[in-house]
Motif scaffolding. Structure first.
Motif, PDB file in Angstrom:
ATOM      1  N   TYR A 139       0.801  -1.247   0.000  1.00  0.00           N
ATOM      2  CA  TYR A 139       0.000   0.000   0.000  1.00  0.00           C
ATOM      3  C   TYR A 139       0.824   1.282   0.000  1.00  0.00           C
ATOM      4  O   TYR A 139       0.250   2.363  -0.065  1.00  0.00           O
ATOM      5  N   ILE A 140       2.141   1.205   0.123  1.00  0.00           N
ATOM      6  CA  ILE A 140       2.933   2.436   0.184  1.00  0.00           C
ATOM      7  C   ILE A 140       4.075   2.386  -0.825  1.00  0.00           C
ATOM      8  O   ILE A 140       4.382   1.327  -1.374  1.00  0.00           O
ATOM      9  N   GLU A 141       4.703   3.520  -1.028  1.00  0.00           N
ATOM     10  CA  GLU A 141       5.615   3.687  -2.154  1.00  0.00           C
ATOM     11  C   GLU A 141       7.057   3.813  -1.658  1.00  0.00           C
ATOM     12  O   GLU A 141       7.315   4.430  -0.616  1.00  0.00           O
TER      13      GLU A 141
ATOM     14  N   LEU B  88       2.922   6.313   6.550  1.00  0.00           N
ATOM     15  CA  LEU B  88       2.644   6.367   5.111  1.00  0.00           C
ATOM     16  C   LEU B  88       1.335   5.652   4.779  1.00  0.00           C
ATOM     17  O   LEU B  88       0.622   6.047   3.854  1.00  0.00           O
TER      18      LEU B  88
ATOM     19  N   LEU C 174      -1.592   7.778   5.057  1.00  0.00           N
ATOM     20  CA  LEU C 174      -1.688   8.691   3.915  1.00  0.00           C
ATOM     21  C   LEU C 174      -2.219   8.015   2.657  1.00  0.00           C
ATOM     22  O   LEU C 174      -2.574   8.688   1.697  1.00  0.00           O
ATOM     23  N   SER C 175      -2.186   6.676   2.631  1.00  0.00           N
ATOM     24  CA  SER C 175      -2.405   5.985   1.354  1.00  0.00           C
ATOM     25  C   SER C 175      -3.866   5.629   1.118  1.00  0.00           C
ATOM     26  O   SER C 175      -4.516   5.060   1.993  1.00  0.00           O
ATOM     27  N   PRO C 176      -4.380   5.910  -0.078  1.00  0.00           N
ATOM     28  CA  PRO C 176      -5.747   5.513  -0.424  1.00  0.00           C
ATOM     29  C   PRO C 176      -5.858   4.006  -0.668  1.00  0.00           C
ATOM     30  O   PRO C 176      -6.972   3.500  -0.801  1.00  0.00           O
ATOM     31  N   LEU C 177      -4.726   3.295  -0.739  1.00  0.00           N
ATOM     32  CA  LEU C 177      -4.783   1.855  -1.011  1.00  0.00           C
ATOM     33  C   LEU C 177      -4.943   1.043   0.263  1.00  0.00           C
ATOM     34  O   LEU C 177      -5.333  -0.118   0.223  1.00  0.00           O
TER      35      LEU C 177
ATOM     36  N   ARG D  66      -7.811  -1.568   1.159  1.00  0.00           N
ATOM     37  CA  ARG D  66      -8.700  -1.800   0.016  1.00  0.00           C
ATOM     38  C   ARG D  66      -8.763  -3.254  -0.359  1.00  0.00           C
ATOM     39  O   ARG D  66      -7.806  -3.958  -0.228  1.00  0.00           O
TER      40      ARG D  66
END
Lengths: 385, 151
Positions: A301-303, A376, A379-382, A385
């Motif tokens: 889910y994070i980058e 993070l 912060l993540s829209p994923l 999900r």
């Protein structure tokens, strides 16, 4: 606060004891080893010693070692040299999906010159598949190039099996030992290898020097024309201090093969175990059949660049498989070829240890990483999900 | 490579992002980007008297994507819808003291996300605003054997 360096795949310090033996060859024994006079003698003897140490690290004979300017040149010399040598009109080159860019880019440049290129598929651990090798290794292949282990995810390659398949069709076998030589014992004879690349910098020696093992009787074409140094395979006055440094680094690596790698492996296993306890975080690559210094972890889910930067601000250096941490904005080819989704590749970090890594270092990473991931993910829209 | 190339303001917004989160009672939400390409953003707005009364965002992406979106939310909060519509990428990035050239790509989504949130807001009220509509290249990344085209 001291920084924690976990990016040993990208760069490593020169061992101070290596630097020390190099120094006199800049200022005192500066003669040219090709000179017949007295001033050529010390550099010549030192180069002979260094060649012996490099050969000793991989079970080769000293006369089979060609010094170059580093791994990139060694790889170019091996691959282009084999193709240019003709070899019964063979026009093909086979590499793997997890090779370093020095290999993939060299192979691609030869493809543009009219040679053909095939790439071995890998399984989800990043290990080259033997069924793919059986399909792709045909009698028109000149050379197979394979890394001892993937530099990025650490998975060992089935080198003996691949070498045997390649030799069955008369192809040469080049192995890239850049990432493994410091931590993994290797013997060119027992693996039945024709060409092998070594990098001084990755042995904790100086940059700007490397070597290519060329098995006795194997004919490749040189790339640099000139004074005929290194048995005609690499012209140019020798980088004596660099070669002396690489020799000493090889000697120390061999001497410490029984002590450094198990220590690094133990720290690395602690790191993997701690990091994969973070929710939705997984190891990339094979769980056990891998380089001792490598831990490649994906955090869902994070980058990667965000994680890399927050670690950096916490005094920790790592590498990322994310597109956003690369200049070309492409995600890691190795991770994608293993079947990871793009977003998983973007969320992967590579932690690479060295003999200088301490328990305090891995402890610091394990202290800060859960908080970084949590921040993070908020912060993540994923997430979720 | 990245740390030294980012301005202090980018790092400040990246480490302390403003207006983060979901908005349960949002009047409109704009979603843009694709996780496949390494950046995806969701922007929620609450509108009162034709002004952006509240704004929240969530971003999957690099420091540049996060900082740009954070700065954008600060700029448009309290602004009229018309002022928000006119916001340009330059306005956001100059407020961050610039971005490294290689990171420009990752910063474009923020303004695009705001436009889509506004487009959806008007659409709910029966107003078509094609000028604010999602660009096809951003909304639907093209997939091929080579992987997605993410530029």
């Amino acid at each position: 606060m001291n920084r924690v360096y976990m990016d040993s795949t990208t760069a490593m310090p020169v061992r101070p004891e290596v630097l020390e033996v190099m120094l006199p060859y800049f200022t005192v024994h500066y003669g040219n080893p090709s000179s017949i006079h007295e001033d050529g003698k010390m550099p010549r003897m030192a180069m002979d010693d260094a060649r012996g140490h490099v050969a000793g690290l991989i079970g080769a004979s000293p006369e089979e070692v060609v010094f170059t300017s580093g791994a990139t040149e060694s790889i170019n010399l091996a691959l282009k040299g084999a193709l240019y040598a003709g070899r019964e009109g063979r026009k093909g080159i086979v590499i793997t999906a997890v090779d370093h860019r020095a290999v993939t880019a060299t192979a691609a440049s030869m493809e543009r010159k009219g040679y053909f290129l095939r790439e071995l598929a890998v399984d989800h651990y990043g290990k080259a598949r033997l069924d793919s090798a059986m399909d792709l290794l045909t009698k028109d292949i000149s050379i197979l190039s394979v890394p001892f282990a993937s530099g990025e995810v650490g998975t060992h390659q089935p080198l003996k099996e691949l070498a045997s398949l390649a030799h069955d069709v008369g192809a040469l076998v080049h192995v890239d030992l850049t990432m493994s030589a410091l931590m993994e014992p290797f013997d060119v004879r027992s693996f039945d290898i024709d060409l092998a690349t070594l990098s001084s910098a990755d042995l904790m020696g100086p940059r700007g020097v490397g070597a290519l093992y060329v098995r006795k009787g194997v004919r490749i074409e040189h790339l640099l024309s000139g004074g005929g140094h290194e048995r005609g395979l690499r012209s140019g006055s020798e980088n004596v201090p660099g070669i002396v440094g690489m020799g000493e680094a090889s000697r120390i690596a061999r001497e410490r093969m029984g002590t450094d790698p198990p220590m690094v492996l133990s720290l690395r296993d602690g790191l993997i175990s701690g990091l994969t306890q973070i929710e939705d975080s997984y190891l990339n690559g094979h769980p056990t059949d891998r380089l001792p210094q490598n831990a490649n972890i994906r955090f869902q889910y994070i980058e990667g660049e965000s994680m890399l930067l927050l670690l950096d601000l916490n005094g920790i250096s790592v590498a990322s498989g994310s597109a956003c941490a690369q200049k070309n904005l492409e995600p890691s080819k190795t991770l994608i070829s293993m079947g990871l989704k793009h977003e998983e590749a973007h969320g992967s970090l590579q932690f690479s240890l060295s003999p200088y890594t301490t328990k305090a270092d891995t402890g610091r990473v394990l202290d800060v990483m859960p908080g970084i991931v949590e921040e993070l993910r908020k912060l993540s829209p994923l997430t979720g999900r | 490579m990245a740390r030294l190339e980012y301005s202090k303001k980018v790092l400040e917004h990246f480490t302390n992002p403003r207006n983060v989160g979901e908005m349960k009672d949002a009047d409109s939400v704009g979603t843009v980007g694709n996780p496949v390409c390494g950046d995806m953003m969701e922007l929620s707005i609450k509108v009162t008297d034709d002004r952006i009364a509240d704004i929240r965002f969530r971003t999957f992406g690099c420091a540049s994507a996060i900082a740009t979106t954070s700065m954008l939310t600060e700029i448009v909060k309290g602004k009229t819808l018309k002022e928000a519509e006119e916001l340009k990428w330059d306005d956001v990035v100059s407020n961050l003291d610039g971005l490294p050239p290689v990171k420009v790509h990752c910063s474009l989504l923020a303004v695009e996300g705001l436009k889509i949130a506004l487009y959806n807001y008007y659409k709910k009220r029966g107003i078509d605003r094609p000028d604010l509509a999602p660009k096809e290249t951003e909304a639907e990344h093209v997939h091929s054997d080579e992987g997605p085209s993410c530029v």
